[in-house]
Design a protein around this motif. Structure first.
Motif, PDB file in Angstrom:
ATOM      1  N   ILE A  12       0.862  -1.188   0.000  1.00 55.57           N
ATOM      2  CA  ILE A  12       0.000   0.000   0.000  1.00 55.57           C
ATOM      3  C   ILE A  12       0.895   1.233   0.000  1.00 55.57           C
ATOM      4  O   ILE A  12       2.082   1.142   0.322  1.00 55.57           O
ATOM      5  N   ARG A  13       0.340   2.352  -0.361  1.00 57.80           N
ATOM      6  CA  ARG A  13       1.093   3.602  -0.253  1.00 57.80           C
ATOM      7  C   ARG A  13       0.116   4.766  -0.077  1.00 57.80           C
ATOM      8  O   ARG A  13      -1.104   4.596  -0.221  1.00 57.80           O
ATOM      9  N   VAL A  14       0.655   5.920   0.208  1.00 56.94           N
ATOM     10  CA  VAL A  14      -0.182   7.106   0.363  1.00 56.94           C
ATOM     11  C   VAL A  14      -0.091   7.917  -0.926  1.00 56.94           C
ATOM     12  O   VAL A  14       1.001   8.135  -1.449  1.00 56.94           O
ATOM     13  N   ALA A 359       1.958   2.327   5.596  1.00 51.44           N
ATOM     14  CA  ALA A 359       2.497   1.048   5.089  1.00 51.44           C
ATOM     15  C   ALA A 359       3.216   0.311   6.210  1.00 51.44           C
ATOM     16  O   ALA A 359       3.068  -0.905   6.361  1.00 51.44           O
TER      17      ALA A 359
ATOM     18  N   ARG B 127       5.862   8.046 -10.563  1.00 47.89           N
ATOM     19  CA  ARG B 127       5.996   7.407  -9.261  1.00 47.89           C
ATOM     20  C   ARG B 127       5.894   5.888  -9.394  1.00 47.89           C
ATOM     21  O   ARG B 127       4.828   5.306  -9.177  1.00 47.89           O
ATOM     22  N   THR B 133       9.177   0.468   0.259  1.00 51.96           N
ATOM     23  CA  THR B 133       8.334   1.367   1.063  1.00 51.96           C
ATOM     24  C   THR B 133       6.885   0.891   1.110  1.00 51.96           C
ATOM     25  O   THR B 133       6.201   1.051   2.123  1.00 51.96           O
ATOM     26  N   GLU B 134       6.411   0.290   0.031  1.00 50.90           N
ATOM     27  CA  GLU B 134       4.991  -0.098  -0.013  1.00 50.90           C
ATOM     28  C   GLU B 134       4.676  -1.305   0.862  1.00 50.90           C
ATOM     29  O   GLU B 134       3.538  -1.486   1.287  1.00 50.90           O
ATOM     30  N   THR B 135       5.657  -2.153   1.110  1.00 54.54           N
ATOM     31  CA  THR B 135       5.406  -3.287   2.005  1.00 54.54           C
ATOM     32  C   THR B 135       5.627  -2.913   3.461  1.00 54.54           C
ATOM     33  O   THR B 135       5.270  -3.688   4.354  1.00 54.54           O
ATOM     34  N   GLY B 136       6.224  -1.768   3.709  1.00 50.90           N
ATOM     35  CA  GLY B 136       6.496  -1.370   5.091  1.00 50.90           C
ATOM     36  C   GLY B 136       7.519  -2.273   5.765  1.00 50.90           C
ATOM     37  O   GLY B 136       7.599  -2.332   6.996  1.00 50.90           O
TER      38      GLY B 136
END
Lengths: 382, 197
Positions: A12-14, A359, B127, B133-136
């Motif tokens: 996910i992302r913002v 995330a 982008r 970053t998207e998986t945290g």
């Protein structure tokens, strides 16, 4: 506005999105002040719920301030501080007229088997959710309520799903005085279900999980006896032993689609999506309850088939009760319990995460890092 | 005991529970439980001031379950179907009821196609997707990833090894496909050798 956006399983992302417009005369647009990640959001995050589209914003637990109202809205005004039940519902269909708000027939074109839920895939209606700065709230005269002055934000946001669902789950158990109640799952819903079981007169409340820190919370928060199922060869046998070989009167499944404890069941469902959900906890519930007992299912499952032990349920003469919680029906009584000091929902909050770091928040919650029980999301505009 | 008529005694007497647990028995009477009875016919209770709601404008042909008589009056508008995934979704909705496995399996297939579409589109955008970053995943380092698992008897640790394959596998497959595609294109674009001598 800034909003959480789904990019694919585990990602996910913002992103920047347009502030949602009024699309129906009874819509309101709410500026979100506080949201939460629900355990069931993880099913979406893990790609388990059919028709979860890239670009969707999740989040069905949120509160906020009314930013704009449609022309037919009578009960809310711009600036009102509101809490929004996770159900989207019309208030007037056959089901709503009977109080089954979670089963509304007028809000979900994509499926008739489930009502509308904010941010919960197109299978639940295709509504963007509240893990964002603004959200569209249909039927503003029906769903949202002005938050009472005495109710704190963190308590209010937990009333929009987790607390109401746990309380509802205990009610579906039809608990009578002195009943033995077993709760599978010590997540937020399980903790609230265990706590609620006492309100209904349970004589014994047992909570089962594999995460010791959550079981510790179940002891301190919900006064429950606890069992870590990893410490026993067979948790069902252990429950029989614990109940003098009778079985529990009521068992509540507060785990749902990603239940663990059986490698094959978990992997085929949660990892490879070959079942609608892993029925490990549900099968344990069926086997742990006494003959003639009641199983209350609060865990969320997907619409595909699952390998549930239905034969045992039939042979034992069980009553299986379940539904998505009609949240707003629970509120007046829950408010009374909170005011009386019987319930303090925010006691289970462990993490407060800015929207920009959502995330990480999902990963922490999903991977159960840092003793995470309930993460809240704080939007930038709050 | 199960083999005799009486219910086993509770480990803690009811009176002690009442004294020890705040609110014990507050909802003992089912009349105090808001979900009892399950169905209560009271159309005025919800706050709705309509018998049937106004219809929300349909800005594109909204996909709907064939189990519905018509398009419900209110619906979400989050992500209109588009591309190949949208075509698959439309077939799933148009042809199969919710009672058919094909309906759900097609929707799940469309979800996977949708991810590939979005991933490819992001590569030509300002982008591109960033799996880090998207998986945290970096929170593993900042939020006690190791100590949250080691020595905790967590049952999920048994299948933890699958996660990198499930999350990273599609990226590896896409990378290999991309590499193969580039090689094929370069090979076709190369001028064919002219025999000499």
């Amino acid at each position: 506005m800034r909003a959480m956006v789904y990019r694919g399983p585990y990602r996910i992302r913002v992103e920047e999105k347009d502030i949602p417009p009024i699309e129906h005369p009874n819509d309101a647009i709410v500026r979100v002040s506080l949201a939460a990640i629900c355990g069931s959001d993880l099913h979406l995050y893990h790609g388990m719920m059919p028709d979860t589209r890239v670009g969707m914003t999740f989040g069905h637990e949120f509160i906020g301030v009314v930013h704009e109202v449609g022309p037919s809205v009578q009960s809310l005004r711009v600036g009102d501080r509101v809490m929004v039940p996770f159900n989207v519902y019309c208030g007037s269909c056959f089901f709503c007229a009977r109080g089954l708000y979670s089963n509304c027939h007028n809000v979900n074109p994509n499926a008739t088997a489930v009502g509308g839920i904010y941010g919960y895939s197109h299978t639940c209606g295709g509504y963007d959710g509240g893990q964002s700065e603004y959200v569209r709230v249909p039927f503003a005269d029906v769903g949202p309520s002005v938050i009472p002055d005495w109710l704190e934000d963190e308590d209010a946001v937990l009333c929009t799903d987790a607390l109401a669902t746990g309380y509802f789950g205990a009610q579906l158990g039809d608990i009578a005085e002195g009943d033995v109640v077993v709760v599978f799952g010590a997540g937020p819903v399980g903790l609230f279900a265990a706590k609620s079981a006492w309100l209904m007169g349970a004589g014994r409340v047992i909570v089962i999980d594999h995460l010791q820190y959550r079981l510790d919370k179940a002891q301190s928060f919900a006064h429950a006896e606890t069992y870590n199922f990893t410490e026993y060869a067979d948790i069902v046998v252990e429950m029989k032993k614990a109940t003098d070989h009778l079985g529990a009167d009521v068992v509540i499944d507060a785990v749902g689609a990603e239940a663990d404890g059986n490698f094959l069941q978990h992997v085929t469902s949660a990892k490879f999506k070959l079942q609608g959900g892993s029925p490990v906890a549900l099968n344990w519930a069926i086997d742990s309850v006494r003959k003639g007992g009641t199983v209350s299912v609060m865990g969320a499952y997907g619409p595909l088939f699952s390998a549930v032990k239905f034969g045992d349920a039939m042979n034992k003469g069980l009553t299986l009760r379940m539904n998505q919680c009609p949240v707003k029906r629970q509120w007046p009584r829950l408010f009374s319990h909170i005011r009386n000091g019987y319930l303090k929902p925010s006691d289970i909050v462990t993490h407060r995460i800015p929207l920009e770091h959502i995330a990480e928040g999902y990963h922490i919650f999903s991977a159960k890092l840092d003793n995470c029980i309930k993460p809240l999301i704080v939007p930038n505009a709050a | 005991m199960a083999y005799t008529p009486d219910k086993p005694a509770l480990p803690v007497p009811i009176e002690e529970l009442r004294a020890r647990i705040p609110g014990w028995g507050a909802d003992l009477d089912p009349k105090d439980r808001p979900a009892v009875p399950r169905e209560r016919f009271d159309p005025g209770a919800s706050g709705a001031h309509w018998d049937f709601p106004d219809r929300q404008p349909e800005k594109w042909p909204r996909e709907r379950s064939i189990e519905h008589a018509f398009l419900p009056p209110v619906f979400g508008t989050s992500c209109p179907p588009k591309g190949l995934s949208g075509a698959i979704r439309k077939v799933a909705y148009r042809r199969y009821s919710e009672g058919r496995a094909a309906h759900w399996l097609l929707l799940i297939a469309a979800d996977r196609v949708n991810v590939v579409e979005a991933n490819l589109a992001s590569m030509v955008s300002l982008r591109p997707d960033n799996p880090i970053t998207e998986t945290g995943i970096l929170s593993e380092f900042s939020h006690h990833g190791l100590s949250s698992r080691l020595g905790k008897k967590r049952t999920d640790v048994k299948h933890l090894w699958l996660d990198p394959i499930i999350v990273g596998g599609p990226w590896v497959v896409r990378g290999l496909l991309g590499y193969h595609l580039i090689r094929v294109v370069r090979r076709r674009g190369r001028p064919r050798g002219v025999p000499t001598g």
